[in-house]
Design a protein around this motif. Sequence first.
Motif, short mmCIF file in Angstrom:
data_model
loop_
_atom_site.label_atom_id
_atom_site.label_comp_id
_atom_site.label_asym_id
_atom_site.label_seq_id
_atom_site.Cartn_x
_atom_site.Cartn_y
_atom_site.Cartn_z
N ARG A 68 0.83 -1.22 0.00
CA ARG A 68 0.00 0.00 0.00
C ARG A 68 0.86 1.25 0.00
O ARG A 68 2.00 1.25 0.45
CB ARG A 68 -0.95 0.00 1.19
N TYR A 72 -3.47 4.21 6.96
CA TYR A 72 -4.65 4.64 7.73
C TYR A 72 -4.37 4.57 9.23
O TYR A 72 -4.63 5.50 9.97
CB TYR A 72 -5.87 3.78 7.39
N TYR A 73 -3.85 3.42 9.63
CA TYR A 73 -3.66 3.16 11.06
C TYR A 73 -2.67 4.14 11.70
O TYR A 73 -2.98 4.75 12.73
CB TYR A 73 -3.19 1.70 11.23
N GLY A 76 -3.90 7.75 11.43
CA GLY A 76 -4.98 7.93 12.40
C GLY A 76 -4.44 8.05 13.81
O GLY A 76 -4.94 8.87 14.60
N VAL A 83 -4.75 15.49 18.10
CA VAL A 83 -5.99 16.21 18.41
C VAL A 83 -6.28 16.17 19.92
O VAL A 83 -6.97 17.03 20.45
CB VAL A 83 -7.17 15.69 17.57
N GLN B 4 -14.16 25.93 16.21
CA GLN B 4 -12.94 25.20 16.55
C GLN B 4 -13.25 23.86 17.22
O GLN B 4 -12.58 22.86 16.97
CB GLN B 4 -12.09 26.06 17.47
N ALA B 7 -14.27 21.43 14.65
CA ALA B 7 -13.08 20.93 13.93
C ALA B 7 -12.38 19.86 14.77
O ALA B 7 -11.98 18.81 14.25
CB ALA B 7 -12.12 22.09 13.64
N THR B 8 -12.26 20.11 16.07
CA THR B 8 -11.63 19.13 16.96
C THR B 8 -12.42 17.82 16.93
O THR B 8 -11.82 16.74 16.80
CB THR B 8 -11.58 19.68 18.41
N ILE B 11 -11.87 16.04 13.58
CA ILE B 11 -10.54 15.40 13.48
C ILE B 11 -10.51 14.14 14.35
O ILE B 11 -9.96 13.10 13.95
CB ILE B 11 -9.42 16.39 13.89
N PHE B 12 -11.11 14.23 15.52
CA PHE B 12 -11.14 13.07 16.43
C PHE B 12 -11.87 11.89 15.77
O PHE B 12 -11.37 10.76 15.77
CB PHE B 12 -11.83 13.47 17.74
N ALA B 15 -9.80 10.48 13.00
CA ALA B 15 -8.67 9.70 13.52
C ALA B 15 -9.12 8.30 13.92
O ALA B 15 -8.48 7.31 13.56
CB ALA B 15 -8.04 10.43 14.72
N LEU B 18 -9.92 6.28 10.84
CA LEU B 18 -8.70 5.85 10.15
C LEU B 18 -8.05 4.68 10.87
O LEU B 18 -7.60 3.72 10.24
CB LEU B 18 -7.71 7.02 10.05
N ILE B 19 -7.99 4.78 12.19
CA ILE B 19 -7.40 3.68 12.97
C ILE B 19 -8.20 2.39 12.75
O ILE B 19 -7.62 1.32 12.50
CB ILE B 19 -7.33 4.04 14.47
N GLY B 22 -7.50 1.04 9.33
CA GLY B 22 -6.16 0.45 9.29
C GLY B 22 -6.11 -0.90 9.98
O GLY B 22 -5.49 -1.85 9.47
N LEU B 23 -6.77 -0.99 11.12
CA LEU B 23 -6.79 -2.27 11.85
C LEU B 23 -7.49 -3.35 11.03
O LEU B 23 -7.07 -4.50 10.99
CB LEU B 23 -7.52 -2.09 13.20
N THR B 25 -7.62 -3.61 7.85
CA THR B 25 -6.83 -4.08 6.70
C THR B 25 -5.47 -4.68 7.12
O THR B 25 -4.62 -4.93 6.28
CB THR B 25 -6.58 -2.93 5.71
N GLY B 26 -5.28 -4.86 8.42
CA GLY B 26 -4.07 -5.54 8.89
C GLY B 26 -2.83 -4.66 8.93
O GLY B 26 -1.71 -5.16 8.92
N GLU B 27 -3.06 -3.36 9.01
CA GLU B 27 -1.90 -2.46 9.00
C GLU B 27 -1.07 -2.55 10.28
O GLU B 27 0.15 -2.40 10.25
CB GLU B 27 -2.41 -1.03 8.80
N ALA B 28 -1.76 -2.82 11.41
CA ALA B 28 -1.03 -2.91 12.67
C ALA B 28 -0.02 -4.06 12.63
O ALA B 28 1.09 -3.95 13.15
CB ALA B 28 -2.01 -3.11 13.83
N VAL B 31 2.95 -2.89 10.74
CA VAL B 31 3.79 -2.04 11.59
C VAL B 31 4.65 -2.91 12.51
O VAL B 31 5.86 -2.72 12.63
CB VAL B 31 2.91 -1.07 12.44
#
Lengths: 289, 46
Positions: A68, A72-73, A76, A83, B4, B7-8, B11-12, B15, B18-19, B22-23, B25-28, B31
């Motif tokens: 990739r 994302y992870y 994020g 934040v 503001q 926006a916070t 973003i939260f 985030a 996204l986490i 990612g989890l 799709t096996g990104e952890a 890593v």
Amino acid sequence: MKEKKRHLIQALAALAQNAHLTGFFTGQIYQGDGKHVCVPGLNCYSCPGAVGACPIGSLQAVIGGRTRNVSYYVAGTILLFGVLFGRLICGFLCPFGFVQDLLHKIPSPKPKVPRRLDRPLRWGKYAALAAVLILPAVLTDPFGIGDPVFCKYVCPAGTLEGGIPLLAHSAALRAAAGFLFSWKLLLLVAVLTASVLVYRPFCKYLCPLGGAYGLLNRFSVCRMEVDRTACTRCGACTRACKMGVDVTGNINSAECIRCGLCARGCPTRAIHYTCGKAVLGRDAKRRET
Amino acid sequence: MRAQNWATAAIFIAAVALIAAGLRTGEAAEVAQKAVNICLECIGVG
């Protein structure tokens, strides 16, 4: 908050992120499940003590991986830390920031970097962040794997926390070290020497993680606040700030690492930490009434 | 709620999303795969 208390928190955070202490004696890095999780500060995952993954190293590893080009992870995780805390992480939780803080305590001339040099150099951390996000995806080998460019050619934390301890234990690694290691060692010495003279030069000018958290500083849940009714605009806070923040003008500037020097320097105690609706610090009661 | 704060919150949520993505799709694991081995580039050898 007193500086000593902040340094104690920094020391404990550095210890928590490098709790695999036996690694420093054996030269073996930790291989447990903690490495699935990114730590908040810049802490090389090849440090023998590291129990988590460096967010910048991880970001480059994923983006530069064969499978990739987008993370994302890790992205994020950085967004989440940013934040919630912004650059409070730089001021309290980053081990390499702590190293620079300690070095700056060495008695020496502390020259002020001229504004015309300081201002453009501050963009360096954003350039480094862009390099971290883009270069591993575009500079790839024939197998589609990208180099972690920042880690490989720049990161002094990797040399200090990973390179030196591991090479000290392994003759094979010492034999393999060549020009690249010499270059990185030279950069490390330059950063550490500069840290004695200038406050946190790596954080100000080069750190991509500081750049990312800096962009999120104005949106973070934990932040600094000026009580305008108590502020006399004497400028003591701005003079106390070692990061060059115009405290009364823009207290949540991308440069603020939330170290609290401004709050300590304020004669009317008009500056406070806030976390959501909670006002922190010893004058919080007065502030809330 | 001030802009503001919105926006916070945005973003939260981004985030966390996204986490989670990612989890999923096996990104952890990717890593961890990188982090449990000595990164030669990071230490200045590779």
